[in-house]
Write a protein that holds these residues in place. Structure first.
Motif, PDB file in Angstrom:
ATOM      1  N   GLY A  11       1.000  -1.150   0.107  1.00  0.00           N
ATOM      2  CA  GLY A  11      -0.071   0.206   0.075  1.00  0.00           C
ATOM      3  C   GLY A  11       0.859   1.431  -0.102  1.00  0.00           C
ATOM      4  O   GLY A  11       0.520   2.350   0.882  1.00  0.00           O
ATOM      5  N   GLY A 318      10.351  -1.989   3.009  1.00  0.00           N
ATOM      6  CA  GLY A 318       9.039  -2.268   2.949  1.00  0.00           C
ATOM      7  C   GLY A 318       8.655  -3.473   3.596  1.00  0.00           C
ATOM      8  O   GLY A 318       7.389  -3.673   3.793  1.00  0.00           O
ATOM      9  N   THR A 332       9.402 -11.871  -0.291  1.00  0.00           N
ATOM     10  CA  THR A 332       8.647 -12.494   0.939  1.00  0.00           C
ATOM     11  C   THR A 332       7.201 -12.805   0.214  1.00  0.00           C
ATOM     12  O   THR A 332       6.610 -13.652   1.237  1.00  0.00           O
TER      13      THR A 332
HETATM   14  C1  LIG Z   1      13.229   5.686   5.827  1.00  0.00           C
HETATM   15  C2  LIG Z   1      13.030   6.035   4.224  1.00  0.00           C
HETATM   16  C3  LIG Z   1      13.330   7.224   3.633  1.00  0.00           C
HETATM   17  C4  LIG Z   1      13.084   7.214   2.131  1.00  0.00           C
HETATM   18  N1  LIG Z   1      13.383   8.540   1.854  1.00  0.00           N
HETATM   19  C5  LIG Z   1      13.287   8.683   0.300  1.00  0.00           C
HETATM   20  C6  LIG Z   1      13.757   9.844  -0.241  1.00  0.00           C
HETATM   21  O1  LIG Z   1      14.236  10.910   0.329  1.00  0.00           O
HETATM   22  N2  LIG Z   1      13.582  10.008  -1.640  1.00  0.00           N
HETATM   23  C7  LIG Z   1      13.054   8.929  -2.351  1.00  0.00           C
HETATM   24  O2  LIG Z   1      13.027   9.053  -3.512  1.00  0.00           O
HETATM   25  N3  LIG Z   1      12.810   7.907  -1.730  1.00  0.00           N
HETATM   26  C8  LIG Z   1      13.147   7.754  -0.395  1.00  0.00           C
HETATM   27  N4  LIG Z   1      12.796   6.389   0.103  1.00  0.00           N
HETATM   28  C9  LIG Z   1      12.310   5.226  -0.705  1.00  0.00           C
HETATM   29  C10 LIG Z   1      10.594   5.061  -0.733  1.00  0.00           C
HETATM   30  O3  LIG Z   1      10.447   3.831  -0.352  1.00  0.00           O
HETATM   31  C11 LIG Z   1      10.302   5.342  -2.045  1.00  0.00           C
HETATM   32  O4  LIG Z   1      10.017   6.830  -2.518  1.00  0.00           O
HETATM   33  C12 LIG Z   1       8.628   4.995  -2.236  1.00  0.00           C
HETATM   34  O5  LIG Z   1       7.942   5.493  -1.130  1.00  0.00           O
HETATM   35  C13 LIG Z   1       8.579   3.366  -1.907  1.00  0.00           C
HETATM   36  O6  LIG Z   1       7.079   3.050  -2.207  1.00  0.00           O
HETATM   37  P1  LIG Z   1       6.936   1.472  -2.476  1.00  0.00           P
HETATM   38  O7  LIG Z   1       5.243   1.617  -2.869  1.00  0.00           O
HETATM   39  O8  LIG Z   1       7.879   0.732  -3.602  1.00  0.00           O
HETATM   40  O9  LIG Z   1       6.918   0.664  -1.184  1.00  0.00           O
HETATM   41  P2  LIG Z   1       6.861   1.126   0.569  1.00  0.00           P
HETATM   42  O10 LIG Z   1       6.140   2.243   0.618  1.00  0.00           O
HETATM   43  O11 LIG Z   1       7.927   0.547   1.346  1.00  0.00           O
HETATM   44  O12 LIG Z   1       5.389  -0.029   0.720  1.00  0.00           O
HETATM   45  C14 LIG Z   1       5.472  -1.533   0.568  1.00  0.00           C
HETATM   46  C15 LIG Z   1       4.282  -1.845   1.142  1.00  0.00           C
HETATM   47  O13 LIG Z   1       4.328  -3.239   1.104  1.00  0.00           O
HETATM   48  C16 LIG Z   1       3.672  -3.924   1.988  1.00  0.00           C
HETATM   49  N5  LIG Z   1       4.051  -5.383   2.318  1.00  0.00           N
HETATM   50  C17 LIG Z   1       5.411  -5.622   2.473  1.00  0.00           C
HETATM   51  N6  LIG Z   1       5.400  -7.205   2.615  1.00  0.00           N
HETATM   52  C18 LIG Z   1       4.120  -7.674   2.489  1.00  0.00           C
HETATM   53  C19 LIG Z   1       3.635  -8.771   2.342  1.00  0.00           C
HETATM   54  N7  LIG Z   1       4.175 -10.078   2.624  1.00  0.00           N
HETATM   55  N8  LIG Z   1       2.316  -8.711   2.180  1.00  0.00           N
HETATM   56  C20 LIG Z   1       1.522  -7.799   1.880  1.00  0.00           C
HETATM   57  N9  LIG Z   1       2.035  -6.682   2.111  1.00  0.00           N
HETATM   58  C21 LIG Z   1       3.202  -6.505   2.107  1.00  0.00           C
HETATM   59  C22 LIG Z   1       4.000  -2.971   3.259  1.00  0.00           C
HETATM   60  O14 LIG Z   1       2.862  -3.500   4.562  1.00  0.00           O
HETATM   61  C23 LIG Z   1       3.601  -1.595   2.455  1.00  0.00           C
HETATM   62  O15 LIG Z   1       2.153  -1.356   2.828  1.00  0.00           O
HETATM   63  C24 LIG Z   1      12.785   6.171   1.511  1.00  0.00           C
HETATM   64  C25 LIG Z   1      12.546   5.134   2.139  1.00  0.00           C
HETATM   65  C26 LIG Z   1      12.618   4.975   3.259  1.00  0.00           C
HETATM   66  C27 LIG Z   1      12.302   3.557   4.037  1.00  0.00           C
END
Ligand SMILES: Cc1cc2nc3c(=O)[nH]c(=O)nc-3n(C[C@H](O)[C@H](O)[C@H](O)COP(=O)(O)OP(=O)(O)OC[C@H]3O[C@@H](n4cnc5c(N)ncnc54)[C@H](O)[C@@H]3O)c2cc1C
Lengths: 437, 431
Positions: A11, A318, A332
């Motif tokens: 999400g 994540g 995972t």
């Molecule tokens: C502390 C931090 C700081 C960051 N700072 C920056 C920044 O300054 N600039 C930048 O560009 N990017 C930054 N990032 C990267 C950021 O992760 C991305 O920009 C973007 O928000 C990632 O989105 P995502 O949807 O790929 O993953 P996430 O936002 O990590 O979402 C992952 C989702 O998957 C779900 N999930 C995981 N495993 C399972 C499972 N087995 N079953 C069901 N659901 C699951 C989680 O619960 C979560 O809802 C940062 C990341 C972190 C952690």
């Protein structure tokens, strides 16, 4: 068992983007997430790419796209439409952003008085992008008893920093806001909710105004200017204080929550549903494809079927990748092959400099976002991988996490939209279960 | 089962090591949102946990947790925050004892045994402002707290002469766990539930049963809760091990049978495991029938708006909102989801003198939303939520299955004389 056109797992920014694209194209889509995403931790701006030198995000992204194995090598074409669409959706949801791919990357101050570059910020933060006039100073206003924003400390650091094009002077003040002395738990959310209250606000503005010295100032405040009524609070703040901008600090990030809430509202308004607390615990396969998932539920797992699945689980941070004893990484949900540097090199590099090697770990995909094995063969036909789960980037130093999330989510929606809504055959199915970490 | 599985299940506190202090849990906590007395799940959970040695109750504010479970579900790291906090409360109660008030309001079986025989008198007392005021002063139950009038006769007594055998086997027979709400307060819900299930071709057995023990668990009275749970498991376990499904109309009883016997009370024998596996929320079961095209969908129109509030305990099931899917099958029924986190009741939480205001503040947004779009009544799967909503808004609240029952009844009335019904009833539903 419920059955959908598509199921998105995760999400965060990438999952919500893919889910929105699908829901808006009329697909029946369910978004299942184990927990809340990185949006609750990050600054709420949108980082596309930055090399430190490039003039715009577009230029920086183009440079990254030339690196072999980088997600932008595949996704660069989607970036302009993805960004435009995200900004349109956010504006429609009442959370307008300023800037864009071709806007100049400007140096902006952080909550500890560091500097970083940004080109796309929510209106609440965007005023900091305006050029500094010769007689204009930066005033940082902290809140008494709020522990995650030290105006004096940040101001001292900024005064000493080399800030290209920055303000001529930096000053700090701390204000005592009404009623806070009674509170013991002063998180940014508590203050943001107080700002949502128009009556409380009316008593707060004069106190902040009193802290502003004579002269011309642009005011930086912690990112607490309202949660549910942010637009209204911001407009009032500008009326009461003049040019003002929010500075995000430690989690929980109020701007990040606003971003998440806005996308989630849009998604649900388009007929989608986001279920939190639905970690995937098992997978039902049939003939090279995924037929159904099992999610954590009380008593017994719940099964959900779909024609196509989008994996948006966010990589190591994540929960989409997990390290095993002995130096292996595991994906995972589906157990996909993980592309990763060898364990002895995981932590080589500067965590806060260019980043460590481990950041590059993730799932390797083809142009259709299908997961590949080491030989480059597609492992699962009806699974698409998006966001930080992708391999080959270092989103912290390359500042490309948000851009990759948007572009890959957008492409997933486009690919599935053009008739790849394949329905998996459910003849011979095998179920694998994994234990929750 | 590996060691870590067992550890996950029985020592939720182990999971607190995975906490990275990101504060996400605090952002979803409905109690911390409204009162500064509760520092939030992170502080009383993963943070205080490391100080819970001897004395184990390092932090007493854990008692302000209402047990909604949102923290656990929101946690990005999979920390079992709510479960850790429930156990911490139980340890605190074990160390420091519990108030008479908490022991009484947690013993619903006892309240029903005392209240139902004297229902006219008891209900008069519940309506009497002066007696309620005295009750607040002496007992500590808030004078405006949502207390439902007692039934004139328990549901158990009402069905005592029903004789239903299990010889149609587990596919065509269901075991109805009605819970205390139906037994002592809302007996007509029990009748509606049975009629809806029978119409879908099932025989419905109502075995003798005790309170599921959730009120005891949430008041930290684990030893008492275990005794109740064991009694239920003896009866239900026998059916469950033979493959019979247990159906509940109380979504919180259902969650207790599915999850809390093992997770909170450490009951993990074959009976407990079978009961957990075989328990179904009634809307979950009807929704499942529909997905397999086995639900009797001869439903007459109910032309109206219907506000619906999914309770916290339902969200904990991890089954979505099956009631909304069922409402969509009733022609003309325009159901809408409150999209509000919690009504504040949290079982016995909102009854307590010192918690009542907090509970009201938690539910305020929901109450406002319900008043904005008035409807003759509203739907909710959990009894204490229904009572809280009605007491706070004067809007009557009913269980979702009561709307299904009403729609079936109207269909029958409109098709009187059609004989197809009885036959169709046996073809549909049961598998
Ligand atoms: C502390 C931090 C700081 C960051 N700072 C920056 C920044 O300054 N600039 C930048 O560009 N990017 C930054 N990032 C990267 C950021 O992760 C991305 O920009 C973007 O928000 C990632 O989105 P995502 O949807 O790929 O993953 P996430 O936002 O990590 O979402 C992952 C989702 O998957 C779900 N999930 C995981 N495993 C399972 C499972 N087995 N079953 C069901 N659901 C699951 C989680 O619960 C979560 O809802 C940062 C990341 C972190 C952690």
């Amino acid at each position: 068992m419920p059955s959908h056109d598509a199921v998105v797992v995760g999400g965060g920014l990438s999952g919500l983007t893919a889910g929105l694209a699908l829901a808006e194209s009329g697909a029946d889509v369910a978004l299942l997430a184990k927990g809340m995403a990185a949006s609750h931790w990050v600054h709420g701006g949108i980082d596309i790419a930055d090399s430190g030198q490039a003039s715009s995000s577009a230029a920086a992204a183009a440079a990254l796209a030339s690196l072999p194995g980088h997600p932008y090598a595949v996704l660069a074409d989607d970036l302009p439409a993805a960004v435009a669409e995200a900004l349109r959706r956010l504006a429609d949801a009442g959370l307008p952003y300023r800037g864009g791919l071709d806007a100049p990357l400007e140096w902006i101050p952080t909550a500890i008085g560091g500097l970083r570059r940004a080109a796309i910020l929510p209106d609440g933060q965007a005023t900091v992008l305006d050029p500094w006039e010769a007689d204009e100073g930066l005033l940082l206003v902290g809140v008494e008893r709020y522990r995650d924003f030290w105006a004096g400390y940040a101001a001292r650091n900024l005064a000493a920093a080399e800030w290209p094009g920055g303000p001529a002077r930096v000053h700090a003040a701390v204000v005592e806001l009404p009623g806070l002395a009674r509170l013991r738990n002063l998180t940014p959310l508590v203050i943001a909710r107080l700002f949502d209250d128009p009556v409380w606000r009316r008593s707060a503005w004069p106190l902040i105004r009193q802290a502003v010295p004579a002269g011309r100032w642009r005011i930086g405040v912690p990112a607490v200017l309202g949660l549910d009524r942010h637009a209204e609070v911001l407009a009032e703040a500008v009326r009461e204080l003049g040019p003002v901008f929010e500075m995000p600090s430690l989690p929980p990030s109020v701007p990040g929550i606003r971003l998440h809430d806005a996308l989630r509202r849009r998604f649900e308004a388009s007929g989608g549903r986001l279920e939190i607390g639905f970690g995937v615990t098992g997978v039902e396969r049939s003939a090279g494809a995924v037929a159904a998932l099992e999610t954590a539920a009380a008593g017994r797992p719940r099964r959900v079927a779909a024609g196509v699945f989008v994996l948006a689980t966010g990589g190591l941070a994540g929960g989409g990748l997990r390290g095993l004893p002995g130096g292996k990484l595991e994906e995972t949900v589906f157990g996909l092959p993980v592309s990763s540097p060898s364990a002895d090199r995981w932590f080589s590099g500067e965590p806060l400099g260019d980043g460590v090697e481990l950041e590059r770990a993730g799932i390797r995909v083809n142009a259709d976002l299908r997961p590949l094995d080491t030989a480059g063969r597609v492992v699962l036909d009806n699974v698409l991988v998006v966001g930080s789960e992708l391999s080959g980037m270092r989103y912290l130093s390359e500042r490309c996490g948000d851009g990759v999330a948007l572009a890959s989510g957008h492409r997933a929606g486009r690919l599935i939209g053009v008739g790849q809504r394949a329905t998996a055959t459910t003849t011979t199915t095998t179920t694998t279960r994994r234990t929750a970490s | 089962m590996t060691f870590t599985d067992a550890a996950d299940r029985h020592y939720p506190a182990f999971s607190t090591d995975a906490c990275i202090k990101c504060n996400v849990c605090n952002t979803v906590c409905p109690v911390a949102r409204v009162t500064d007395l509760f520092p939030g799940p992170k502080y009383v959970g993963p943070q205080a946990q490391r100080f819970r040695e001897a004395p184990r109750s390092a932090d007493h504010s854990v008692d302000l947790c209402s047990g909604c479970g949102f923290c656990t579900r929101a946690c990005p790291q999979g920390v079992r925050i709510a479960e850790t906090n429930s156990r911490a409360r139980a340890e605190m109660v074990e160390e420091r004892g519990s108030s008479l008030r908490n022991r009484v309001i947690a013993d619903t079986d006892l309240l029903i045994r005392l209240g139902v025989p004297f229902a006219p008198l008891a209900n008069f007392a519940l309506r009497s402002r002066i007696l309620r005021w005295i009750g607040e002063r002496v007992v500590g139950v808030h004078r405006s707290a949502a207390l439902h009038p007692f039934a004139r006769r328990t549901f158990q007594a009402a069905v005592a002469r029903r004789r239903v055998s299990d010889d149609r086997g587990p596919d065509r027979t269901l075991i109805y766990f009605h819970g205390c709400a139906v037994n002592g307060f809302e007996t007509s819900l029990g009748r509606d539930a049975i009629s809806v299930l029978e119409r879908n071709g099932f025989s419905v057995i109502v075995p003798p049963q005790s309170c599921c023990a959730l009120p005891m668990i949430s008041n930290g009275l684990y030893p008492q809760a275990r005794a109740k749970a064991r009694r239920n498991l003896t009866v239900l376990g026998d059916y469950a091990r033979r493959g019979y499904r247990i159906v509940t109309t109380s979504t919180s009883c259902g969650y207790t049978l599915k999850a809390e016997y093992a997770e909170m009370l450490d009951l993990d024998d074959p009976d407990a495991r079978a009961v957990a596996r075989q328990t179904w929320d009634i809307c979950e079961l009807l929704g499942d029938l529909h997905e397999r095209s086995k639900l009797d969908t001869r439903l007459a129109p109910l032309d109206r708006e219907l506000p619906y509030h999914p309770p916290c305990q339902l969200k904990a099931h991890g089954i979505g909102t099956p009631a909304m899917d069922l409402f969509a099958l009733i022609p003309g029924l325009r159901a809408w989801n409150s999209e509000h986190d919690c009504c504040g009741a949290a079982g016995t939480y909102g009854l307590k003198r010192e918690r009542w205001q907090i509970a009201q503040d938690v539910g305020r947004g929901l109450f406002a939303r319900l008043r904005e779009r008035p409807a003759p009544d509203m739907a909710c799967d959990s009894e204490t939520c229904r009572w809280q909503i009605t007491a706070s808004t004067s809007i009557p609240a009913r269980h979702p299955v009561e709307y299904i029952a009403e729609s079936y009844r109207r269909w029958d009335a409109a098709h009187i004389g059609e004989v197809a019904r009885a036959e169709a009833g046996t073809q549909l539903g049961a598998t």
